[in-house]
Design a protein around this motif. Structure first.
Motif, mmCIF file in Angstrom:
data_model
loop_
_atom_site.group_PDB
_atom_site.id
_atom_site.type_symbol
_atom_site.label_atom_id
_atom_site.label_comp_id
_atom_site.label_asym_id
_atom_site.label_seq_id
_atom_site.Cartn_x
_atom_site.Cartn_y
_atom_site.Cartn_z
ATOM 1 N N ARG A 61 -9.596 -1.152 -12.092
ATOM 2 C CA ARG A 61 -8.164 -0.846 -12.050
ATOM 3 C C ARG A 61 -7.633 -0.640 -10.630
ATOM 4 N NH1 ARG A 61 -7.985 -0.465 -17.390
ATOM 5 N NH2 ARG A 61 -8.811 1.304 -18.585
ATOM 6 N N ARG A 62 -8.440 -1.011 -9.629
ATOM 7 C CA ARG A 62 -8.034 -0.697 -8.263
ATOM 8 C C ARG A 62 -6.838 -1.499 -7.775
ATOM 9 N NH1 ARG A 62 -13.907 0.459 -5.439
ATOM 10 N NH2 ARG A 62 -14.869 0.046 -7.446
ATOM 11 N N GLY A 63 -6.506 -2.561 -8.506
ATOM 12 C CA GLY A 63 -5.331 -3.346 -8.141
ATOM 13 C C GLY A 63 -4.024 -2.691 -8.567
ATOM 14 N N TYR A 64 -4.098 -1.646 -9.384
ATOM 15 C CA TYR A 64 -2.861 -0.956 -9.748
ATOM 16 C C TYR A 64 -2.936 0.561 -9.605
ATOM 17 C CZ TYR A 64 -5.124 -1.958 -14.357
ATOM 18 O OH TYR A 64 -6.009 -2.137 -15.382
ATOM 19 N N GLN A 65 -4.092 1.178 -9.853
ATOM 20 C CA GLN A 65 -4.177 2.626 -9.616
ATOM 21 C C GLN A 65 -4.428 2.874 -8.121
ATOM 22 O OE1 GLN A 65 -7.225 3.970 -12.369
ATOM 23 N NE2 GLN A 65 -5.885 3.682 -14.133
ATOM 24 N N MET A 66 -4.157 4.113 -7.688
ATOM 25 C CA MET A 66 -4.192 4.393 -6.239
ATOM 26 C C MET A 66 -5.598 4.502 -5.664
ATOM 27 S SD MET A 66 -1.197 7.052 -5.337
ATOM 28 C CE MET A 66 -2.045 7.284 -3.790
ATOM 29 N N ASP A 67 -5.671 4.195 -4.376
ATOM 30 C CA ASP A 67 -6.912 4.286 -3.628
ATOM 31 C C ASP A 67 -7.174 5.767 -3.283
ATOM 32 O OD1 ASP A 67 -9.076 3.122 -2.376
ATOM 33 O OD2 ASP A 67 -8.010 2.786 -0.487
ATOM 34 N N PRO A 68 -8.315 6.323 -3.728
ATOM 35 C CA PRO A 68 -8.553 7.764 -3.551
ATOM 36 C C PRO A 68 -8.358 8.328 -2.132
ATOM 37 C CG PRO A 68 -10.124 6.892 -5.105
ATOM 38 C CD PRO A 68 -9.356 5.695 -4.575
ATOM 39 N N PRO A 69 -8.647 7.605 -1.064
ATOM 40 C CA PRO A 69 -8.460 8.242 0.254
ATOM 41 C C PRO A 69 -7.005 8.504 0.661
ATOM 42 C CG PRO A 69 -9.997 6.394 0.384
ATOM 43 C CD PRO A 69 -9.338 6.317 -0.956
ATOM 44 N N ASN A 70 -6.028 7.990 -0.094
ATOM 45 C CA ASN A 70 -4.637 8.048 0.389
ATOM 46 C C ASN A 70 -3.843 9.228 -0.145
ATOM 47 O OD1 ASN A 70 -5.382 5.706 1.542
ATOM 48 N ND2 ASN A 70 -3.941 4.392 0.444
ATOM 49 N N VAL A 71 -3.111 9.882 0.755
ATOM 50 C CA VAL A 71 -2.228 10.970 0.320
ATOM 51 C C VAL A 71 -0.766 10.692 0.674
ATOM 52 C CG1 VAL A 71 -2.726 12.416 2.355
ATOM 53 C CG2 VAL A 71 -1.869 13.477 0.276
ATOM 54 N N ARG A 72 -0.495 10.071 1.809
ATOM 55 C CA ARG A 72 0.907 9.745 2.136
ATOM 56 C C ARG A 72 1.464 8.800 1.074
ATOM 57 N NH1 ARG A 72 -1.252 8.707 7.471
ATOM 58 N NH2 ARG A 72 -0.863 6.511 7.032
ATOM 59 N N GLU A 73 0.605 7.883 0.634
ATOM 60 C CA GLU A 73 1.031 6.932 -0.402
ATOM 61 C C GLU A 73 1.374 7.660 -1.711
ATOM 62 O OE1 GLU A 73 -1.967 4.012 -1.217
ATOM 63 O OE2 GLU A 73 -0.787 3.079 -2.803
ATOM 64 N N ALA A 74 0.676 8.752 -1.981
ATOM 65 C CA ALA A 74 0.984 9.525 -3.200
ATOM 66 C C ALA A 74 2.407 10.068 -3.116
ATOM 67 C CB ALA A 74 -0.014 10.666 -3.373
ATOM 68 N N LEU A 75 2.805 10.509 -1.935
ATOM 69 C CA LEU A 75 4.158 11.042 -1.776
ATOM 70 C C LEU A 75 5.191 9.931 -1.995
ATOM 71 C CD1 LEU A 75 3.584 13.406 1.282
ATOM 72 C CD2 LEU A 75 3.599 13.983 -1.154
ATOM 73 N N ARG A 76 4.870 8.721 -1.562
ATOM 74 C CA ARG A 76 5.783 7.581 -1.802
ATOM 75 C C ARG A 76 5.861 7.270 -3.292
ATOM 76 N NH1 ARG A 76 4.495 2.443 1.481
ATOM 77 N NH2 ARG A 76 6.620 1.929 0.829
ATOM 78 N N GLU A 77 4.710 7.310 -3.977
ATOM 79 C CA GLU A 77 4.705 7.052 -5.427
ATOM 80 C C GLU A 77 5.584 8.069 -6.160
ATOM 81 O OE1 GLU A 77 3.746 4.896 -7.533
ATOM 82 O OE2 GLU A 77 2.120 3.719 -6.694
ATOM 83 N N VAL A 78 5.426 9.338 -5.775
ATOM 84 C CA VAL A 78 6.203 10.396 -6.433
ATOM 85 C C VAL A 78 7.688 10.210 -6.134
ATOM 86 C CG1 VAL A 78 6.631 12.885 -6.506
ATOM 87 C CG2 VAL A 78 4.276 12.034 -6.504
ATOM 88 N N ALA A 79 8.013 9.938 -4.866
ATOM 89 C CA ALA A 79 9.425 9.737 -4.490
ATOM 90 C C ALA A 79 10.027 8.587 -5.287
ATOM 91 C CB ALA A 79 9.535 9.457 -2.991
ATOM 92 N N GLN A 80 9.243 7.527 -5.438
ATOM 93 C CA GLN A 80 9.727 6.345 -6.154
ATOM 94 C C GLN A 80 10.002 6.674 -7.630
ATOM 95 O OE1 GLN A 80 10.486 3.397 -4.872
ATOM 96 N NE2 GLN A 80 11.075 2.644 -6.897
#
Ligand code: PBG
Length: 326
Positions: free
Chosen positions: A218-237
């Protein structure tokens, strides 16, 4: 400035009542959401091997379980469906007589005040086990969106209070919001699995739901574990698209993500203490290697301390019993 020996931090740890007086965080039954697996068929109640104490129920076996949850004052359940038939497009996911649609009606008829949240994702319903439509060996984002909207609509038509998309397609919150609003469900909330990581901690769940991908991962759609800034973008979106509650998942290896989301946004924040986190505790407790009750309380308190408002956890019933007994 006062210093030792005037300052002694141990003073407020001296007795349990003093400790309770200055306790900063507390898990309460009212924070918990209990995930449940509903299997199509009749007369089925089977324990999930890698998740001791958690069962798959067919809709006709659900009532005693639901009544117990209500008695324990757990405010909400999250439903996952295991259909009899799987196909390319997961069509049993949005059928009005599908397993989840049946289960929602059973629950709402007997315990209408129990909040019913439904997981919206195709992986349990597709024969390839991916969370969307596969075309040319890839999960196609935009072809999947209308099916997620259809699935959400069929859940709210059956009586769901909240829909929770867990597929990680881009744009799903917006499409779901539009689709249910159009049919008069403006009052129904969306809990989005906003920052959902491609985690190995979902292993037992995939056994429970029979939803492991048949090729790839599922790595083509679920998030890459090392990332946190990207999590903030996902939440904002997801917030921009209309999510009412946002989620970080899993919980334990992502407490820093929970804290950052809490510091950045004001939406209610849920977090999912997932199947693998539950299985680890159970396995160690069964061997007598851990004090289960203390470990569970410590874990769930840590999740609250990290900033979560709501916790989805398979420990919900046990915790409710322990807290009631106190
Ligand atoms: C469906 C879904 C999964 C979980 C919740 N919704 C599995 C996955 O993404 O593979 C995991 C829950 C758990 O491990 O307890 N997409």
């Amino acid at each position: 400035m006062a210093d030792f020996p005037q300052v002694r931090l141990r003073r407020l740890r001296r007795t349990e009542t003093l400790r309770a007086l200055v306790r900063e965080n507390k898990v309460e039954v009212g924070d918990l959401i209990y995930p449940m697996f509903i299997v199509e068929g009749k007369g089925i109640k089977e324990e999930i091997t890698s998740m001791p104490g958690i069962f798959r129920h067919s809709p006709d076996q659900l009532l005693p379980e639901i009544e117990e949850i209500a008695r324990l004052k757990i405010p909400a359940v999250l439903l996952f469906g295991i259909p009899e038939n799987k196909d390319e497009t997961g069509s049993s996911a949005y059928h009005s007589e599908g397993v989840i649609q049946q289960a929602i009606r059973v629950i709402k008829k007997s315990v209408p005040e129990l909040i019913v949240i439904t997981d919206v994702c195709l992986c349990e319903y597709t024969n390839h086990g991916h969370c969307g439509i596969v075309s040319n060996g890839q999960v196609d984002n935009d072809q999947t969106l209308p099916l997620l909207a259809k699935m959400s609509l069929s859940h709210v038509e059956a009586g769901a209070d909240i829909v929770a998309p867990s597929d990680m397609m881009d744009g799903r919150v917006k499409i779901i919001r539009e689709a249910i609003d159009k049919e008069g469900f403006q009052h129904i909330a969306i809990l989005s699995y906003a920052a959902k990581y491609a985690s190995a901690f979902y292993g037992p769940f995939r056994e429970a739901a029979g939803s492991a991908p048949q090729f790839g991962d599922r790595r083509g759609y679920q998030m890459d574990p090392p990332n946190v800034r990207e999590a903030l973008r996902e939440v904002a979106q997801d917030i921009a698209e209309g999510a009412d509650i946002v989620m970080v998942k899993p919980a334990l290896a992502y407490l820093d993500v929970i804290r950052q989301v809490r510091n950045t946004f004001n939406h209610p924040l849920a977090t999912y203490n997932v199947s693998g986190e539950y299985a680890m505790v159970k396995a160690a407790a069964q061997r007598g290697w851990l004090d289960e009750r203390r470990v569970v309380l410590e874990i769930l308190t840590a999740i609250k301390r990290a900033g979560a408002d709501l916790i989805l956890t398979y420990h919900a019933k046990e915790l409710a019993r322990w807290l009631q007994a106190e």
